[in-house]
Design a protein around this motif. Structure first.
Motif, PDB file in Angstrom:
ATOM      1  N   THR A  46       0.827  -1.213   0.000  1.00 22.87           N
ATOM      2  CA  THR A  46       0.000   0.000   0.000  1.00 22.87           C
ATOM      3  C   THR A  46       0.859   1.260   0.000  1.00 22.87           C
ATOM      4  OG1 THR A  46      -1.826  -1.120   1.122  1.00 22.87           O
ATOM      5  CG2 THR A  46      -1.765   1.275   1.272  1.00 22.87           C
ATOM      6  N   ALA A  47       1.961   1.233   0.770  1.00 22.59           N
ATOM      7  CA  ALA A  47       2.861   2.391   0.795  1.00 22.59           C
ATOM      8  C   ALA A  47       3.449   2.643  -0.593  1.00 22.59           C
ATOM      9  CB  ALA A  47       3.983   2.159   1.803  1.00 22.59           C
ATOM     10  N   LEU A  48       3.813   1.556  -1.271  1.00 22.98           N
ATOM     11  CA  LEU A  48       4.333   1.710  -2.623  1.00 22.98           C
ATOM     12  C   LEU A  48       3.227   2.101  -3.598  1.00 22.98           C
ATOM     13  CD1 LEU A  48       6.859  -1.262  -2.800  1.00 22.98           C
ATOM     14  CD2 LEU A  48       7.365   1.170  -2.652  1.00 22.98           C
ATOM     15  N   ASP A  49       1.993   1.676  -3.289  1.00 22.89           N
ATOM     16  CA  ASP A  49       0.854   2.108  -4.109  1.00 22.89           C
ATOM     17  C   ASP A  49       0.771   3.633  -4.142  1.00 22.89           C
ATOM     18  OD1 ASP A  49      -0.012  -0.379  -4.815  1.00 22.89           O
ATOM     19  OD2 ASP A  49      -1.624  -0.480  -3.336  1.00 22.89           O
ATOM     20  N   PHE A  50       1.002   4.252  -2.983  1.00 24.28           N
ATOM     21  CA  PHE A  50       0.905   5.714  -2.915  1.00 24.28           C
ATOM     22  C   PHE A  50       1.972   6.371  -3.797  1.00 24.28           C
ATOM     23  CE2 PHE A  50       2.213   9.748  -0.926  1.00 24.28           C
ATOM     24  CZ  PHE A  50       1.033  10.447  -1.097  1.00 24.28           C
ATOM     25  N   VAL A  51       3.202   5.860  -3.698  1.00 26.00           N
ATOM     26  CA  VAL A  51       4.280   6.405  -4.529  1.00 26.00           C
ATOM     27  C   VAL A  51       3.968   6.175  -6.003  1.00 26.00           C
ATOM     28  CG1 VAL A  51       6.748   6.296  -5.041  1.00 26.00           C
ATOM     29  CG2 VAL A  51       5.949   6.021  -2.684  1.00 26.00           C
ATOM     30  N   ALA A  52       3.478   4.962  -6.318  1.00 25.47           N
ATOM     31  CA  ALA A  52       3.138   4.645  -7.706  1.00 25.47           C
ATOM     32  C   ALA A  52       2.008   5.541  -8.211  1.00 25.47           C
ATOM     33  CB  ALA A  52       2.735   3.175  -7.823  1.00 25.47           C
ATOM     34  N   SER A  53       1.040   5.840  -7.336  1.00 22.33           N
ATOM     35  CA  SER A  53      -0.068   6.702  -7.734  1.00 22.33           C
ATOM     36  C   SER A  53       0.410   8.122  -8.017  1.00 22.33           C
ATOM     37  CB  SER A  53      -1.141   6.718  -6.641  1.00 22.33           C
ATOM     38  OG  SER A  53      -1.693   5.435  -6.472  1.00 22.33           O
ATOM     39  N   MET A  54       1.403   8.583  -7.255  1.00 27.26           N
ATOM     40  CA  MET A  54       1.989   9.895  -7.538  1.00 27.26           C
ATOM     41  C   MET A  54       2.649   9.892  -8.917  1.00 27.26           C
ATOM     42  SD  MET A  54       3.685  11.001  -3.872  1.00 27.26           S
ATOM     43  CE  MET A  54       4.349  12.508  -4.570  1.00 27.26           C
ATOM     44  N   ALA A  55       3.361   8.793  -9.218  1.00 27.18           N
ATOM     45  CA  ALA A  55       3.989   8.680 -10.539  1.00 27.18           C
ATOM     46  C   ALA A  55       2.931   8.636 -11.638  1.00 27.18           C
ATOM     47  CB  ALA A  55       4.853   7.419 -10.593  1.00 27.18           C
ATOM     48  N   THR A  56       1.822   7.954 -11.358  1.00 28.02           N
ATOM     49  CA  THR A  56       0.722   7.900 -12.332  1.00 28.02           C
ATOM     50  C   THR A  56       0.155   9.277 -12.593  1.00 28.02           C
ATOM     51  OG1 THR A  56       0.138   5.650 -11.629  1.00 28.02           O
ATOM     52  CG2 THR A  56      -1.545   6.901 -12.811  1.00 28.02           C
ATOM     53  N   LEU A  57      -0.048  10.049 -11.514  1.00 30.92           N
ATOM     54  CA  LEU A  57      -0.585  11.405 -11.667  1.00 30.92           C
ATOM     55  C   LEU A  57       0.335  12.254 -12.528  1.00 30.92           C
ATOM     56  CD1 LEU A  57      -2.743  13.474 -10.900  1.00 30.92           C
ATOM     57  CD2 LEU A  57      -1.409  14.003  -8.846  1.00 30.92           C
ATOM     58  N   VAL A  58       1.642  12.181 -12.258  1.00 30.40           N
ATOM     59  CA  VAL A  58       2.607  12.932 -13.070  1.00 30.40           C
ATOM     60  C   VAL A  58       2.565  12.446 -14.518  1.00 30.40           C
ATOM     61  CG1 VAL A  58       5.049  13.428 -13.438  1.00 30.40           C
ATOM     62  CG2 VAL A  58       4.119  13.451 -11.120  1.00 30.40           C
ATOM     63  N   GLY A  59       2.509  11.115 -14.691  1.00 28.38           N
ATOM     64  CA  GLY A  59       2.516  10.536 -16.030  1.00 28.38           C
ATOM     65  C   GLY A  59       1.326  10.971 -16.864  1.00 28.38           C
TER      66      GLY A  59
END
Length: 311
Positions: A46-59
């Motif tokens: 879940t913690a990595l989900d948050f980081v990944a979601s930030m990358a998704t938003l930027v992407g």
């Protein structure tokens, strides 16, 4: 359409970040209560989900930017890069979970407070279901690769939470002490499998892989309805973000004026772009009988003839 797509993809990415923050908070409490390796693995994911979601938003934000002088084909591949970043995080998460599970198997350990862990997992399942429903809606509307990869990750979270429940029940109510680390290993394997599946599509986009054969054939069939086109060759296709790109050569009589040829090609372009929304198309005209590369079948093969040869 472009503004709507950007708004939808951003909303999905923001929903993912909010969900990840909420789940991380309740799972942190659950890990402290239960000492469960499976729950710890779910928290790490879940913690990595948050980081990944930030990358998704930027992407998705970068991908939505219009073409500029330095990126004349647009910024669609930013979604593929965001997807690859997520995949790397998934692999790291799975590796950490597997290491912790093996350590637990070797050294032993007990879980506690199964009720609290099960309640948190059920809440996480309900929140994840709601997020996935919205993500699927956005993917249907936009075809976003970054959101699709993020959704795949959250779909695996459903299994993660179910595995946590099963591990706690087997450990504390059935007495199978190794259930927790074994489920942790299973979770790690599931994450790695999902990473492999998601990486395949992202790499295809980054490597400019040709369209699937069915879509490519449908495109050639659509071009073949125009009787002025007798030979279509050197067809090249690729996908970048939400945009499809295609280019090909056609033969037209050498005696035809530039204006006449332009009228024909413009009509073909309008028809193909209407049939394939989001398509950027480039058509090159050759004089009838011209050979570009005589020994290169990739260039010279007449796609219309291929239609006749296919049952």
């Amino acid at each position: 359409m472009s503004d709507t797509r950007a708004s939808l993809t951003r909303s999905a990415a923001m929903a993912s970040m909010v969900t990840a923050l909420f789940l991380a908070a309740i799972k942190t409490w659950a890990v402290w209560q239960t000492s469960s390796t499976a729950m710890l693995g779910s928290l790490a994911d879940t913690a990595l989900d948050f980081v990944a979601s930030m990358a998704t938003l930027v992407g998705v934000w970068v991908a939505a930017q219009p073409a500029d002088e330095e990126h004349r084909f647009g910024h669609g591949k930013a979604e593929s890069l965001a997807a690859m970043f997520q995949i790397i995080l998934i692999v790291l998460s799975a590796s950490a979970i597997a290491f912790r599970a093996v350590l637990h198997l070797v050294e032993g350990g007990e879980t506690q407070a199964a009720e609290q862990g099960i309640i948190v997992s059920v809440i996480a399942i309900l929140a994840t279901f709601a997020l996935i429903a919205w993500q699927r809606h956005v993917v249907r509307r936009t075809g976003s690769l970054a959101i699709k990869t993020d959704s795949v990750h959250y779909q695996s979270d459903l299994f993660l939470n179910l595995a946590v429940i099963a591990a706690l029940v087997l450990d504390q109510y059935v007495g199978f002490a190794k259930a927790d680390p074994l489920f942790g290993l299973a979770i790690a394997g599931w994450l790695l499998w999902n990473a492999w599946q998601a990486a395949t599509e992202a790499i295809d986009h980054l490597m400019d892989r040709e369209w699937p054969e069915e879509k490519r054939r449908a495109f050639v069939e659509a071009a073949a309805v125009h009787p002025e086109l007798t030979n279509l060759h050197d067809l090249r296709t690729r996908t970048s973000g939400s945009h499809d790109f295609a280019q090909f050569h056609v033969d037209l009589p050498g005696t035809m004026t530039v204006e006449q040829a332009h009228v024909i090609i413009e009509r073909v372009e309008e028809d193909l772009c209407a049939r394939f929304p989001g398509l950027e198309l480039l058509i090159h005209i050759d004089p009838l009988g011209h050979v570009d590369e005589p020994d290169n079948p990739l260039v010279e093969t007449n796609e219309f003839e291929q239609l006749k040869d296919t049952p």
